[in-house]
Scaffold this active site. Structure first.
Site, mmCIF file in Angstrom:
data_model
loop_
_atom_site.group_PDB
_atom_site.id
_atom_site.type_symbol
_atom_site.label_atom_id
_atom_site.label_comp_id
_atom_site.label_asym_id
_atom_site.label_seq_id
_atom_site.Cartn_x
_atom_site.Cartn_y
_atom_site.Cartn_z
ATOM 1 C CE1 TYR A 1 -2.466 9.379 24.195
ATOM 2 C CE2 TYR A 1 -4.172 8.335 26.493
ATOM 3 C CZ TYR A 1 -2.423 9.493 25.797
ATOM 4 O OH TYR A 1 -3.358 10.886 25.858
ATOM 5 C CD GLU B 1 2.142 8.723 22.734
ATOM 6 O OE1 GLU B 1 3.005 8.360 22.781
ATOM 7 O OE2 GLU B 1 1.698 9.183 23.916
ATOM 8 C CG ASP C 1 -5.944 21.800 2.737
ATOM 9 O OD1 ASP C 1 -6.879 21.128 2.564
ATOM 10 O OD2 ASP C 1 -5.379 23.360 3.831
ATOM 11 C CB THR D 1 -10.767 17.590 6.880
ATOM 12 O OG1 THR D 1 -11.704 18.770 6.527
ATOM 13 C CG2 THR D 1 -9.979 18.680 8.050
ATOM 14 C CE LYS E 1 -13.530 21.828 6.462
ATOM 15 N NZ LYS E 1 -12.578 21.286 6.700
ATOM 16 N NE ARG F 1 -15.145 19.427 14.089
ATOM 17 C CZ ARG F 1 -15.743 19.797 12.874
ATOM 18 N NH1 ARG F 1 -17.044 19.820 13.176
ATOM 19 N NH2 ARG F 1 -15.129 20.728 12.585
HETATM 20 N N1 DSN Z 1 -13.434 26.037 9.459
HETATM 21 C C1 DSN Z 1 -13.197 25.361 7.963
HETATM 22 C C2 DSN Z 1 -14.407 25.755 7.133
HETATM 23 O O1 DSN Z 1 -14.809 26.244 7.374
HETATM 24 O O2 DSN Z 1 -13.772 25.874 5.827
HETATM 25 C C3 DSN Z 1 -11.818 25.510 7.743
HETATM 26 O O3 DSN Z 1 -10.386 25.686 9.110
#
Ligand code: DSN
Length: 418
Positions: free
Chosen positions: A56, A58, A202, A228, A231, A237
């Protein structure tokens, strides 16, 4: 077999181990075209599965609320420094648990409940957290949504400007989840400046392309960038928020203590590993290959009569309106899955159908590029998609496609599989 080996898991819990092996085998056998997915390296997998999950922490490096941070502080600092170097930003927060919490941090930092936020409508390609009504961001804030032009399938920046001038939102989001075209960050920045809004880019889908120089960067245009890490960026993730110096403190306060408790340190370590990989020259080769594959696949699909939203792609993503093929997105996606081609059904702009049974499918080329497929294979992938869509309901025909897919993929190693 899963790589790294899962010998302890196999001994302790054969039931879960068998499921992990089954998923690894499934990922090996499928053409994975879900635009938000990828294959992480074995190094990222090892960091994700490390003892850092036990800790942990924080707070932020040097300012924690728990003892024993001698190592975790170094891990987080490494991730932050690599993010700053890779994207050329003043500040990086690597603690958000995923993309939606990262976007919520922007709300907490710059808006009060009831304030106006402007973002792209979900059916046009935006994200739930850009003020869409069913999301907390649309319930607790006043969402104002822009879309795309019916004739081009692209964002009309004059329309965005007109809407912003009327509505005067405090935050404007650009980016989304089903946008096949490059985002004009300088144009969005000019609109945000005119109405005195904070521009949040974003870039979850295209972060890897930006890092690899295959898509223009929002840095210098958007003071706050959310993404994120799993991707096109090809990490675990998780998520990050990149900011200029002015907005750093507000974002850090919003993430912790505003929204979250302890960061997931195993994820932070894996993000550091992925960012280290993205700093190497071969990552730029990968990013450009992702775009080249998407363009080649889009051209091959168009040749087969598929109706592509906006007519093609500038990035990793292709959105197909299947109306002209006389099949809806959901049955097509299910048939494609049976045929070894994995993607998701998706709304298309101005979709007359419902989101749970929409007119289109969305696909992306990040995972197959990581797997090693190149432009020369894209006509074959398009042929498989065409055959599956033409044979919805014919299981024997779909199984024949799946066998051909498996045969091709057997020659392409998968990270995470030995
Ligand atoms: N689930 C993501 C996507 O597939 O683009 C977006 O939240």
């Amino acid at each position: 077999m899963h790589e790294p080996a899962i010998t302890h898991l196999t001994g302790a819990d054969p039931e879960v181990a068998a499921l992990v092996q089954a998923e690894a085998g499934r990922q090996f056998d499928k053409i994975r075209l879900i635009a938000s997915e990828n294959y992480v390296s074995a190094a990222v997998l090892e960091a994700t599965g490390s003892v850092l999950t036990n800790k942990y922490s924080e707070g932020y490096a040097g300012r924690r609320y728990y003892e024993g941070q001698q190592v975790v502080d170094q891990v987080e600092t490494l991730a932050v420094d690599r993010a700053k170097r890779l994207f050329g930003v003043d500040h990086a927060n690597v603690q958000p648990y995923s993309g939606s919490p990262a976007n919520l941090a922007a709300y907490l930092a710059f808006l009060d409940p009831g304030d106006k936020v402007m973002g792209m409508a979900l059916p046009a390609g935006g994200h739930l957290t850009h003020g869409w009504p069913v999301s907390a961001t649309g319930k607790w804030f006043r969402g104002v949504q822009y879309g795309v032009r019916k004739d081009t399938g692209r964002v009309d920046l004059d329309e965005v400007r007109d809407l912003a001038l009327v509505e005067r939102p405090k935050v404007i989001f650009c980016g989304g989840t089903a946008i096949p075209r490059a985002i004009d960050f300088p144009a969005f920045a000019a609109i945000a400046r005119e109405v005195d809004a904070v521009l949040v880019a974003d870039v979850a889908h295209i972060a890897g392309l930006i890092a690899g120089g295959a898509h223009p960067s929002p840095v210098g245009h958007a003071p706050v960038i959310t993404t994120t890490t799993h991707k096109t960026l090809r990490g675990p993730r998780g998520a990050m928020i990149l900011t200029d110096a002015e907005h750093a403190k507000a974002i850090d306060k919003a993430v912790f203590p505003g929204l979250q408790g302890g960061p997931h340190n195993h994820t932070t370590a894996a993000i550091a590993v992925a960012l280290g990989e993205a700093l190497r020259p071969e990552f730029s080769t990968y990013a450009h290959a992702v775009v080249a594959n998407a363009r080649a696949l889009a051209a091959a699909l168009a040749e087969r009569g598929f109706d592509l939203v906006s007519g093609g792609t500038d990035n990793h993503l292709i959105l197909i309106d299947l109306t002209s093929k006389l099949v809806a997105g959901k049955p097509a996606a299910k048939a494609l899955d049976r045929a070894g081609v994995e993607l998701n059904y998706n709304t298309v702009p101005f979709d007359p159908r419902k989101p749970f049974d929409p007119s289109g499918v969305r696909l992306g080329t990040a995972a197959i590029t990581t797997r090693g497929l190149g432009v020369e294979q894209m006509p074959r992938v398009a042929e498989w998609i065409d055959r599956a869509v033409a044979n919805v309901g014919d299981e024997a025909a779909l199984d024949r496609v799946a066998a051909e897919v498996r045969e091709l993929l057997a020659g392409y190693p998968m990270p995470g599989w030995a």
